[in-house]
Design a protein around this motif. Structure first.
Motif, short mmCIF file in Angstrom:
data_model
loop_
_atom_site.label_atom_id
_atom_site.label_comp_id
_atom_site.label_asym_id
_atom_site.label_seq_id
_atom_site.Cartn_x
_atom_site.Cartn_y
_atom_site.Cartn_z
N PRO A 156 0.73 -1.55 0.25
CA PRO A 156 0.04 0.24 0.00
C PRO A 156 0.93 1.09 0.19
CG PRO A 156 -0.84 -1.14 2.14
CD PRO A 156 0.38 -2.19 1.79
N ALA A 157 1.63 0.89 0.53
CA ALA A 157 2.45 2.42 0.80
C ALA A 157 3.32 2.64 -0.81
CB ALA A 157 4.06 2.30 1.98
N PHE A 158 4.50 1.84 -1.52
CA PHE A 158 4.47 1.46 -2.30
C PHE A 158 3.89 1.97 -3.56
CE2 PHE A 158 5.58 0.21 -6.95
CZ PHE A 158 6.83 -0.04 -6.67
N LEU A 159 2.11 1.71 -3.85
CA LEU A 159 1.36 2.14 -3.84
C LEU A 159 0.78 3.29 -4.34
CD1 LEU A 159 -0.99 -0.72 -4.21
CD2 LEU A 159 1.02 0.01 -6.04
N GLU A 160 0.84 3.75 -2.97
CA GLU A 160 0.54 5.68 -2.38
C GLU A 160 1.41 6.37 -2.71
OE1 GLU A 160 -1.59 7.91 -1.83
OE2 GLU A 160 -2.54 6.71 -0.48
N GLN A 161 2.78 5.67 -2.70
CA GLN A 161 3.46 6.64 -3.31
C GLN A 161 3.75 7.46 -5.40
OE1 GLN A 161 7.21 7.43 -1.70
NE2 GLN A 161 7.24 6.09 -0.11
N ILE A 162 4.15 5.91 -6.00
CA ILE A 162 3.73 5.55 -7.24
C ILE A 162 2.20 6.45 -7.50
CG2 ILE A 162 5.16 4.31 -7.76
CD1 ILE A 162 2.77 2.79 -8.84
N LYS A 163 1.60 6.56 -7.29
CA LYS A 163 -0.39 6.93 -7.76
C LYS A 163 0.20 8.55 -6.87
CE LYS A 163 -4.93 6.48 -6.61
NZ LYS A 163 -5.16 8.57 -6.08
N ALA A 164 1.03 9.44 -6.36
CA ALA A 164 1.34 10.96 -5.43
C ALA A 164 2.16 11.32 -7.20
CB ALA A 164 1.81 10.95 -4.55
N ALA A 165 3.23 10.06 -7.93
CA ALA A 165 3.62 10.84 -8.98
C ALA A 165 3.48 10.35 -10.43
CB ALA A 165 4.81 9.33 -8.95
N GLY A 166 1.71 10.58 -9.73
CA GLY A 166 1.44 9.83 -11.46
C GLY A 166 1.71 9.16 -11.90
N CYS A 167 1.21 7.88 -11.31
CA CYS A 167 1.21 6.57 -11.98
C CYS A 167 -0.74 6.35 -11.58
CB CYS A 167 2.24 5.07 -11.34
SG CYS A 167 1.81 3.73 -12.27
N ASP A 168 -1.00 5.81 -12.67
CA ASP A 168 -2.56 5.56 -12.61
C ASP A 168 -2.72 4.45 -13.02
OD1 ASP A 168 -3.01 8.31 -12.24
OD2 ASP A 168 -3.46 9.29 -13.96
N ARG A 169 -1.94 3.36 -13.69
CA ARG A 169 -1.84 2.07 -14.14
C ARG A 169 -0.86 0.84 -13.32
NH1 ARG A 169 -1.73 1.92 -19.44
NH2 ARG A 169 -1.52 -0.50 -19.33
N VAL A 170 -0.67 0.21 -12.20
CA VAL A 170 0.14 -0.99 -12.49
C VAL A 170 -0.05 -2.37 -12.64
CG1 VAL A 170 -0.41 -0.88 -10.27
CG2 VAL A 170 1.12 -1.12 -10.00
N THR A 171 0.50 -3.22 -12.65
CA THR A 171 0.88 -4.58 -12.96
C THR A 171 0.98 -5.17 -11.45
OG1 THR A 171 0.06 -4.48 -14.90
CG2 THR A 171 1.14 -6.62 -14.55
N ILE A 172 0.33 -5.79 -11.18
CA ILE A 172 1.03 -6.56 -9.47
C ILE A 172 1.55 -7.92 -9.99
CG2 ILE A 172 1.21 -6.78 -6.94
CD1 ILE A 172 -1.22 -4.59 -7.11
N HIS A 173 2.30 -7.90 -9.31
CA HIS A 173 2.73 -10.07 -9.66
C HIS A 173 2.38 -9.99 -7.98
CE1 HIS A 173 5.60 -13.51 -11.05
NE2 HIS A 173 4.69 -13.77 -10.38
N ALA A 174 2.12 -11.21 -8.14
CA ALA A 174 0.89 -11.48 -6.35
C ALA A 174 1.59 -12.38 -6.18
CB ALA A 174 -0.68 -11.93 -6.81
#
Length: 339
Positions: A156-174
């Protein structure tokens, strides 16, 4: 600047083929595009230093027919990644993707790939730098964590930071990646899958376009994830080794468009591409190695693989190798009909 595809990249991301080193080269992607008009295709990872410092612009070559196609970059220097992203956008790629998931030693030594899960602030800086210089989406492919990290906390912390930087799409290897003690191959199989966590991230970040990757081998499994609320599914090895099972049915089943592709028609459509490749000095096996799985699970599949494998490496091998192998497939189909 080359004309960019007008395709809806987010729609295409409902199903994508994972970037795979030594596999998803331009010849592979051309074949995959014949099987599915809609699915999003990714390049092999291209390192930013190779483009910026090495001048290896040939790594950006692709066929216009491949659209929608995304360029995956490896790197960790924001300025260098921005330069590489600009090169990719100028080449006409529909998306620039940053690799934060590859666990190989070679990638770690360059301080990129999965090791970047430890440095979300740096990843955010890289995303922001790339976003500033391109007019296509900048996305990230990541793991749920590495080594002793607790995915429930770090993801969640990782996603929060990249989202704030302008990344709106992410692919997560589970899966986690273990940077020490497991090989890249083992990192694809041994760490347990945590699909529930990825779905939880979609609930926590509803505005983030999230695709799931890892262990998905059928379109039915892909559809289950989509039905459960995820935005996209990325399939890797299954799409490569059984491309007809995954991609030939993707357009009607996942996207609601077109018809199921016939692998025999696809082979015939590959022939002009093969001839052009040979005329440019290419070798047959550079293409046929990606075609070995086209008839996986179907009558004659073993003979198809053998004829392509043996014939393509012969000196002066040409399209006749493919045609002969295709004849064997057709013969098996006729025998099955009679039986």
């Amino acid at each position: 600047m080359p004309e960019k595809s007008s395709v809806d990249i987010r729609k295409s991301a409902r199903l994508s083929v994972a970037p795979m080193m030594d596999w998803t080269d331009r010849n592979c992607r051309f074949l995959h595009r014949l099987l599915s008009s809609e699915s999003l295709l990714y390049t092999e990872m291209v390192t930013a230093p190779a483009l910026v410092r090495g001048g290896a612009l040939h790594l950006l070559d692709y066929s216009p027919e491949e659209h929608p196609v995304a360029l995956q970059l490896g790197g960790s220097d924001p300025r260098e990644l921005a330069q590489a992203a600009r090169m990719g956008a100028e080449a006409g790629y529909d998306e620039i993707n940053l690799n934060c998931g590859c666990p190989s030693d070679r990638v770690q030594s360059g301080t990129f790939g999965a090791v970047l899960m430890r440095e979300p602030a740096r990843v955010a800086e890289c995303v922001a730098a790339m976003r500033e210089v391109v007019n296509v989406e900048v996305t990230v492919k990541c793991r749920i964590g590495v080594d002793e990290q607790e995915p429930q906390d770090v993801l969640p912390a990782f996603l929060e930071q990249i989202k704030a930087a302008g990344c709106d799409r992410v692919t997560i290897h589970a899966r986690k990646a273990w940077l020490q003690g497991l090989s890249p191959k083992e990192n694809r199989d041994i760490p347990p899958l945590d699909y529930e966590l990825v779905h939880q991230m979609k609930a926590e970040f509803p505005d983030l376009h999230i695709s799931i990757n890892g262990g998905i081998t059928t379109l039915a499994q892909a559809q289950e994830h989509l039905d459960a609320g995820l935005d996209g599914v990325m399939i890797g090895r299954a799409a490569y080794h059984q491309p007809t099972d995954i991609l030939a049915e993707a357009d009607p089943l996942i996207f609601g468009t077109g018809q199921i592709a016939d692998p025999i028609d696809v082979v015939q459509k590959m022939l002009p591409y093969v001839e052009a490749h040979l005329a440019d000095g290419g070798r047959m096996h550079q293409i046929t190695r990606h075609m070995l799985g086209l008839f996986a699970g179907r009558p004659g599949a073993r003979g198809w693989r053998r004829m392509l494998s043996d014939g393509a490496v012969r000196e002066n091998a040409g399209p006749e190798v493919i045609l002969q192998a295709l004849d064997s497939i057709a013969s098996n189909a006729r025998v099955e009909q009679v039986v």
